[in-house]
Design a protein around this motif. Sequence first.
Motif, mmCIF file in Angstrom:
data_model
loop_
_atom_site.group_PDB
_atom_site.id
_atom_site.type_symbol
_atom_site.label_atom_id
_atom_site.label_comp_id
_atom_site.label_asym_id
_atom_site.label_seq_id
_atom_site.Cartn_x
_atom_site.Cartn_y
_atom_site.Cartn_z
ATOM 1 N N SER A 34 -2.227 -8.799 -5.621
ATOM 2 C CA SER A 34 -1.453 -7.926 -4.709
ATOM 3 C C SER A 34 -1.665 -6.562 -5.144
ATOM 4 C CB SER A 34 -0.218 -8.273 -4.428
ATOM 5 O OG SER A 34 0.294 -7.446 -3.511
ATOM 6 N N ARG A 35 -1.543 -6.244 -6.494
ATOM 7 C CA ARG A 35 -1.563 -4.987 -7.021
ATOM 8 C C ARG A 35 -3.246 -4.509 -7.369
ATOM 9 N NH1 ARG A 35 0.791 -5.247 -12.904
ATOM 10 N NH2 ARG A 35 -0.012 -3.465 -13.107
ATOM 11 N N GLU B 249 -5.505 -5.605 -5.178
ATOM 12 C CA GLU B 249 -5.986 -4.979 -4.044
ATOM 13 C C GLU B 249 -5.306 -3.850 -3.417
ATOM 14 O OE1 GLU B 249 -4.717 -8.278 -1.329
ATOM 15 O OE2 GLU B 249 -6.051 -9.722 -1.982
ATOM 16 N N GLU B 250 -4.179 -3.233 -3.914
ATOM 17 C CA GLU B 250 -3.440 -2.107 -3.543
ATOM 18 C C GLU B 250 -4.404 -0.903 -4.212
ATOM 19 O OE1 GLU B 250 -1.168 -0.900 -1.526
ATOM 20 O OE2 GLU B 250 -0.938 -3.060 -0.760
ATOM 21 N N GLU B 251 -4.752 -1.171 -5.481
ATOM 22 C CA GLU B 251 -5.469 -0.232 -6.341
ATOM 23 C C GLU B 251 -6.761 -0.075 -5.521
ATOM 24 O OE1 GLU B 251 -5.589 -1.150 -10.441
ATOM 25 O OE2 GLU B 251 -3.587 -0.927 -10.541
ATOM 26 N N LYS C 202 -7.599 -0.619 -2.366
ATOM 27 C CA LYS C 202 -7.429 0.229 -1.348
ATOM 28 C C LYS C 202 -7.278 1.801 -1.395
ATOM 29 C CE LYS C 202 -4.470 0.337 2.596
ATOM 30 N NZ LYS C 202 -3.329 -0.307 3.499
ATOM 31 N N SER C 203 -6.557 2.029 -2.633
ATOM 32 C CA SER C 203 -6.227 3.221 -2.817
ATOM 33 C C SER C 203 -7.558 4.163 -3.450
ATOM 34 C CB SER C 203 -5.252 3.488 -4.070
ATOM 35 O OG SER C 203 -5.141 4.823 -4.400
#
Length: 240
Positions: free
Chosen positions: A105-106, A108-110, A112-113
């Motif tokens: 999850s982390r 994927e967030e990175e 995306k960012s």
Amino acid sequence: MSNSFYLEHYLESIEGLPYDLQRNFSLQKDLDQRAHDLLDDIDKLCEEYISKVKDLPAAERKDFFSKIEKAFQKSREYGDDKVQLAVQTYEMVDKHIRRLDSDLSRFEEELKSQRQQQQEQQQQQSGEETDNRKRKLEKNESLKKKKIKKDEQIEIPKSNLVTSATPLITMATDMNVLDMPVDPNEPTYCLCHQVSYGEMIGCDNNDCLIEWFHFGCVGLTTKPKGKWFCPKCSSDRKKK
């Protein structure tokens, strides 16, 4: 953090998992074997009790029942230990699964960012390029407005031709204009080799190498009548 960092970090965290699982499975196997052996003992005690029950006094019957009851109690303890060990093994694996889900999850967030930042940078660069093109077009339009069309220009009499002293005087009055910041890519004109500014006039000689001139540099203050030729083209025409 890169995907390789997450992978290496996760592999380090589960490095001891296979050994822990092997130890728990070995303990479960040992408990299972003890439980089976104990059930065999219980079966033997039951068979012995059934074969002797008629001849056994009450006290010995009670001892048999006590042995069988203790064997069953021990068997339940083995079963409880196996259940606890199974729960511990499940939680051990589930902990690593939850950690993997959290890391994914982390990650994927990175990602995306990072994609969002790249898009913002691309949009910013595209905006800057658009602004640069717009400024360049505005400069070209400004240059076109400053130039005088050839069909509107008129020739000056010989008495109005530039002298050696006149351009120096008129050019001095335009020093403030020349001191202004100039785009190095902007084309230059005239005898002074400067960019376009103020009023300009074009030479009516189609073969003129310079073509456009500042009024001040050629001694003009107003538009001359008729066709106009620059000093060099005018001199060449006289020679012919």
